[in-house]
Design an enzyme around this catalytic site. Structure first.
Site, PDB file in Angstrom:
ATOM      1  N   ASP A  76      17.493 -21.168 -29.429  1.00 19.09           N
ATOM      2  CA  ASP A  76      18.917 -21.412 -29.216  1.00 19.09           C
ATOM      3  C   ASP A  76      19.272 -21.048 -27.782  1.00 19.09           C
ATOM      4  O   ASP A  76      18.707 -20.100 -27.216  1.00 19.09           O
ATOM      5  CB  ASP A  76      19.775 -20.598 -30.185  1.00 19.09           C
ATOM      6  CG  ASP A  76      19.452 -20.907 -31.634  1.00 19.09           C
ATOM      7  OD1 ASP A  76      19.583 -22.079 -32.014  1.00 19.09           O
ATOM      8  OD2 ASP A  76      19.071 -19.981 -32.360  1.00 19.09           O
ATOM      9  N   ASP A  78      22.608 -20.094 -25.372  1.00 20.89           N
ATOM     10  CA  ASP A  78      24.023 -19.755 -25.232  1.00 20.89           C
ATOM     11  C   ASP A  78      24.380 -19.781 -23.751  1.00 20.89           C
ATOM     12  O   ASP A  78      23.543 -19.481 -22.881  1.00 20.89           O
ATOM     13  CB  ASP A  78      24.317 -18.367 -25.804  1.00 20.89           C
ATOM     14  CG  ASP A  78      24.043 -18.294 -27.296  1.00 20.89           C
ATOM     15  OD1 ASP A  78      24.051 -19.352 -27.954  1.00 20.89           O
ATOM     16  OD2 ASP A  78      23.810 -17.182 -27.800  1.00 20.89           O
ATOM     17  N   ASP A 176      25.310  -5.909 -26.059  1.00 18.52           N
ATOM     18  CA  ASP A 176      24.711  -4.786 -26.759  1.00 18.52           C
ATOM     19  C   ASP A 176      23.457  -4.234 -26.079  1.00 18.52           C
ATOM     20  O   ASP A 176      23.431  -3.092 -25.651  1.00 18.52           O
ATOM     21  CB  ASP A 176      24.434  -5.155 -28.219  1.00 18.52           C
ATOM     22  CG  ASP A 176      23.795  -6.527 -28.358  1.00 18.52           C
ATOM     23  OD1 ASP A 176      23.268  -7.055 -27.357  1.00 18.52           O
ATOM     24  OD2 ASP A 176      23.819  -7.081 -29.485  1.00 18.52           O
TER      25      ASP A 176
END
Length: 550
Positions: A76, A78, A176
């Site tokens: 994926d 982003d 994070d």
């Protein structure tokens, strides 16, 4: 002083920079980071190019950059940008703003199964939670109150709204793990690093940015993300930093305030990203194998069961091969033990009661399992309907005759139901021949399918009837005693069957002890000696009209 002490005790901090470091920006060239630009998805490249052409900053961000650094092809991509969600939406024909807590944009490329979604998020500002608006309830109870807020937290400090935009360095501080906080510009092939992400990637270290207990309190789902990343990257040698690992167990209780639907989605990410068995192992190793989510607790408890273990392995294999996986299949395998026990219990004969129909008993057992294990979360929607269909197919596989066989194999969920049957056969719950038959039937031609059904029908009728042995057959007892010389009595005459000496009951005398041959259905009438032949009739004896020689 008292206020500061309470804030420190609760993990809250005063001032925009307290408790977090924006870090120092480092622009790392391709000669240092070594990312292969051929591993970048052209669709992500197009999104970045479009945003930059419109005058905005745009980068590939997150786990995709981490995987590119490790030489892996990300699944994926982003994108992070300085454009607001509304501005992003205006630049692409098929773009949709989603989410309330974090508003992001899904830019869709292609259609059907071939479609790809590039997730685009806006740089977020770093804001102290002590300065955020506070609500007494949660996402549901304070829905109206939250609708007009951009930055809000609940009483525990969990972030309920975070839609305040800021510069890239503040966005990096909001992420994070350090290895997920790097930004890659595919056009200049530069990696922007604020928190030593490249260094941690080289050391194979998963390190939380900022004060770890506070970060878990802001979003307790980071506990599950820590487990998932540890499981995914463990084969590459990655380990959780000690400061990141230590507060995990004490922070699990914070998950009780997270909406069940979000926990359900995070559980599926743990189990359906190709590292299901590794995720279960990490949950146990980190001491958080209980209390995250009730259904996940069951998965962990049953992970060593042969049937569930096979299902987890099968899911990992399919993901590794790039094949689709459905949560309904895996959860149907996990809860099959409950359904099977309830089914068997209902089928047990009870004195004075009529036997319960098998199909109705199975349906009742399924309802009982849903009520006990799944509740209201997705258990009554499409996922629950798919699970129910997989289970209800199992007794139908036992019947391999009739038109229902063709109907079953044409059902949309047949493949999932058959894979379920295959796993049952592998653990000895049903006959492997049954699974093999259905696998052959599902790929056979219509003619071959009909032959397979006919064979099953004939097998169900028992042994075939004995064939009636005729006197002229090779396996007739008289044939076994026939002389090998050219005796005219054993010479086969020309013409239709039944003509010649064999047609006469007295034509061939029986040897001593020989059993009499079976009677013919129709016996031809012999003519007396010397009787004239009927015109056009058949001569039942040898030439001259006499009997066959004795």
């Amino acid at each position: 002083m008292i206020k500061k002490f309470i804030d420190k005790l609760l993990g809250k901090s005063r001032g925009p920079r307290a408790g977090a470091r924006f870090g120092k920006r480092e622009d790392v060239p391709a000669s240092v980071h070594g990312i292969n630009p051929k591993l970048v998805d052209p669709r992500a490249l197009e999104v970045v190019h479009t945003l930059k052409q419109a005058g905005f900053e745009a980068y590939i961000v997150g786990g995709a950059v981490r995987d590119l650094l490790l030489g892996l092809r990300p699944k994926d991509f982003d994108v992070a940008t300085s454009a607001t969600p509304e501005q992003v939406k205006g630049l692409f024909r098929r773009a949709f703003i989603i989410g309330r807590r974090f508003r992001i944009v899904h830019v869709v490329h292609g259609r059907g199964r071939e479609h790809e979604v590039i997730e685009v998020s806006t740089f977020r500002a770093y804001l102290d939670n002590a300065d955020a608006e506070q609500v007494a309830g949660n996402e549901r109870t304070s829905k109206g109150e939250l609708s007009g807020m951009k930055h809000a937290v609940d009483a525990s400090g969990r972030v309920l709204r975070d839609n305040v935009w800021g510069p890239i360095e503040q966005d990096a501080a909001r992420r994070d793990f350090s290895v997920n906080a790097m930004y890659y510009d595919p056009e200049t092939q530069t990696v922007v690093d604020f928190h030593h992400g490249i260094r941690d990637a080289q050391k194979k270290l998963l390190r939380m940015i900022g004060d770890v207990p506070t970060r878990y309190r802001e979003d307790p789902v980071r506990i599950i993300r820590a487990v998932r990343f540890a499981a995914k990257l463990a084969p590459l040698g990655f380990k959780l930093d000690a400061k990141t690992r230590e507060p995990l167990i004490a922070s699990v209780q914070l998950l009780q305030d997270v909406p069940q639907s979000r926990l359900f989605d995070e559980m599926l990410k743990l189990l359906q990203t190709g590292h299901a068995l590794a995720s279960v192992a990490q949950l146990k190793a980190l001491g958080v194998d209980r209390g995250i989510y009730p259904l996940l607790d069951i998965v962990v408890q049953r992970a060593d069961d042969p049937f569930v273990k096979l299902a987890l392995q099968d899911t990992d294999r399919r993901v590794g091969e790039g094949k689709p996986v459905a949560p309904s299949f895996l959860l149907a395998c996990v809860l099959w033990a409950d359904v099977r026990r309830g089914w068997e219990r209902r089928l047990e004969a009870r004195p004075g009661h009529k036997p319960v129909p098998a199909f109705a008993a199975l349906q009742d057992a399924i309802d009982e399992a849903f009520d006990a294990r799944i509740g209201d979360v997705s258990g009554r929607g499409k996922l629950g309907a798919d699970m129910r269909e997989i289970w209800l197919m199992q007794p139908r596989f036992d019947k391999r005759t009739g038109s229902g066989v063709f109907t079953l194999v044409e059902q949309p969920r047949f493949r999932a139901g058959f894979d379920f049957l295959r796993l049952r056969a592998q653990v000895g719950e049903c006959d492997e021949e049954l699974a093999h038959w259905w696998e052959t039937f599902s790929t056979a031609s219509d003619e071959r399918r009909q032959d397979m059904i006919d064979a099953q029908r004939n097998a169900g009728r028992g042994a075939p009837k004995a064939r009636r042995v005729k006197r002229g057959d090779a396996d007739h007892p008289a044939s076994a005693a026939a002389p090998v010389d050219d005796d005219p009595r054993w010479r086969e005459p020309a013409g239709d069957e039944g003509e010649g000496p064999e047609a006469d009951a007295e034509a061939a005398p029986l040897a001593e002890g020989e059993a009499a041959p079976a009677k013919k259905r129709r016996r031809r009438r012999r003519k007396p000696n010397g009787a004239p032949r009927a015109e056009g009739g058949a001569d039942n004896g040898p030439p001259g009209g006499g009997d066959a020689p004795a």
